[in-house]
Write an enzyme that holds these catalytic residues in place. Structure first.
Site, mmCIF file in Angstrom:
data_model
loop_
_atom_site.group_PDB
_atom_site.id
_atom_site.type_symbol
_atom_site.label_atom_id
_atom_site.label_comp_id
_atom_site.label_asym_id
_atom_site.label_seq_id
_atom_site.Cartn_x
_atom_site.Cartn_y
_atom_site.Cartn_z
ATOM 1 N N HIS A 127 31.329 33.631 29.994
ATOM 2 C CA HIS A 127 32.474 32.725 29.866
ATOM 3 C C HIS A 127 32.537 32.555 28.237
ATOM 4 O O HIS A 127 33.435 32.333 27.893
ATOM 5 C CB HIS A 127 32.379 31.382 30.436
ATOM 6 C CG HIS A 127 32.647 31.585 32.043
ATOM 7 N ND1 HIS A 127 33.402 32.312 32.644
ATOM 8 C CD2 HIS A 127 31.668 31.001 33.049
ATOM 9 C CE1 HIS A 127 33.399 32.034 33.914
ATOM 10 N NE2 HIS A 127 32.156 31.392 33.904
ATOM 11 N N ASP A 163 30.138 38.670 39.134
ATOM 12 C CA ASP A 163 30.350 37.077 39.225
ATOM 13 C C ASP A 163 31.622 36.553 39.914
ATOM 14 O O ASP A 163 32.572 36.990 39.947
ATOM 15 C CB ASP A 163 30.104 36.428 37.903
ATOM 16 C CG ASP A 163 29.739 35.002 37.802
ATOM 17 O OD1 ASP A 163 28.572 34.742 37.698
ATOM 18 O OD2 ASP A 163 30.580 34.151 37.960
ATOM 19 N N HIS A 165 33.159 34.021 39.084
ATOM 20 C CA HIS A 165 33.831 33.505 38.104
ATOM 21 C C HIS A 165 34.580 34.826 37.266
ATOM 22 O O HIS A 165 33.736 35.457 36.827
ATOM 23 C CB HIS A 165 33.508 32.526 37.183
ATOM 24 C CG HIS A 165 33.096 31.464 38.163
ATOM 25 N ND1 HIS A 165 32.005 31.123 38.515
ATOM 26 C CD2 HIS A 165 33.555 30.283 38.543
ATOM 27 C CE1 HIS A 165 31.600 30.293 39.210
ATOM 28 N NE2 HIS A 165 32.557 29.289 39.250
ATOM 29 N N ASP A 244 26.981 34.202 42.740
ATOM 30 C CA ASP A 244 27.600 33.023 43.187
ATOM 31 C C ASP A 244 28.950 33.225 44.289
ATOM 32 O O ASP A 244 29.646 32.478 44.679
ATOM 33 C CB ASP A 244 27.846 31.907 42.232
ATOM 34 C CG ASP A 244 28.531 32.760 40.884
ATOM 35 O OD1 ASP A 244 28.666 33.948 40.847
ATOM 36 O OD2 ASP A 244 28.855 31.979 39.947
#
Length: 318
Positions: A127, A163, A165, A244
């Site tokens: 991120h 991931d 995200h 995740d």
């Protein structure tokens, strides 16, 4: 001699964002416990991560960003960079070691010392944008490694990110870099709230809806990632390995299963075997159910080992 590296550092355990924060030191302990329980330890080359240098960080981040992380590092207590992203006195070293792990792995894989590598590090990185820390991330570890590979003379590198995200930071850093192909799956709409545009041959975003599981994820990889990777013919593949998207992870709503992580690892290593002499560097991102994280990272590492067979096959734990 084992030809899969396992790179970590004790400093990564000392970074702590406070009681109850999901991105906690126990994540690395859960991985270490499962790697040991699955009897994989003896088949890996273990290395301590060095600290990334400013020169290495500057290939992915602005000077202002780097200076800001150094300036915010506290001597005691916690400093909040955003509501999810906090620094304690150990965070700066941990972040430098996390990025440095990927540089070391890149050097080892390029030199042929190992065929592939897994970096068991935290804080995660995908991120972190060129100018902005966010989402538990300070430096973009995978971007620092990929930029280092380009600096050594590689003409084409691919990054795959599974991931849950969206890897907004990695996309931001390489948005104008044609030598990088980024393939990313993620739950959408969800944090960080950016769907990500797709650009054939450069940015391949495959957003998934809450509730999607194995079938949707595997279809995205087969129909979108793999054809683009085959056309791109990367000289090296980097993996933002987040776990995740698993059905049991508490922070999201995709429904992947353990077997999906073994499967996607096989797809990645098969592409690497065809196009880049098996060269893969994988770095830990998310994954917040400790049991799931330990199991699925072990499956991922086993896939790297199977693509880079040691002198004797790693046994399957009973």
């Amino acid at each position: 001699m084992p030809t899969t590296a396992f790179i970590s550092h004790p400093a990564c355990l000392r970074h702590d964002m406070g009681a109850g924060h999901p991105e906690c030191p126990d994540r690395l302990r859960a991985i270490a416990d499962q790697v040991q329980a699955q009897r994989l330890t003896d088949f890996l080359q273990h290395h301590d991560a060095p600290a990334a240098t400013r020169e290495q960080l500057a290939r992915a981040h602005s000077a202002a960003h780097i200076d800001g992380i150094f300036a915010h590092a506290p001597a005691e207590g916690l400093v909040m960079l955003d509501p999810d992203t906090l620094m304690n006195p150990a965070t700066l070293e941990a972040a430098l070691r996390a990025a440095g792990a990927v540089v070391l792995a890149t050097n080892m894989v390029i030199a042929g010392t190992v065929r592939n590598a897994f970096c068991a590090v935290r804080p995660p990185g995908h991120h972190a944008e060129r100018d902005t820390p966010m989402g538990f991330c300070f430096f973009n570890n995978v971007a620092v490694g990929a930029a280092h590979a380009l600096a050594t003379g590689m003409a084409r590198v691919a990054i795959v990110d599974f991931d849950v995200h969206h890897g907004n930071g990695t996309e931001d850093i390489f948005s104008d870099e044609a030598r990088v192909l980024l393939c990313s799956s993620f739950q959408h709409p969800y944090y960080p709230g950016k769907a990500g545009r797709s650009v054939p041959g450069h940015l391949i975003n495959t957003p998934l809806r809450a509730g999607d599981g194995s079938e949707s994820f595997r279809a995205a990889v087969r129909e979108h990632w793999l054809p683009e990777l085959e056309r791109f013919e990367p000289e090296m593949i980097f993996v933002s390995a987040g776990f995740d998207a698993h059905a049991d992870d508490p922070l999201a709503a995709l429904r992947l299963q353990d077997a999906d992580y073994a499967w996607v690892t096989q797809q990645i290593t098969a592409i690497a075997a065809r196009h880049c002499r098996g060269r893969v560097v994988s770095v830990l991102e998310g994954g917040y159910d400790l049991d799931v994280l330990g199991r699925c990272v072990s499956l991922h590492i086993r896939g790297l080992l199977e693509a880079s067979p040691p002198q004797r096959a790693a046994p399957v734990a009973p």
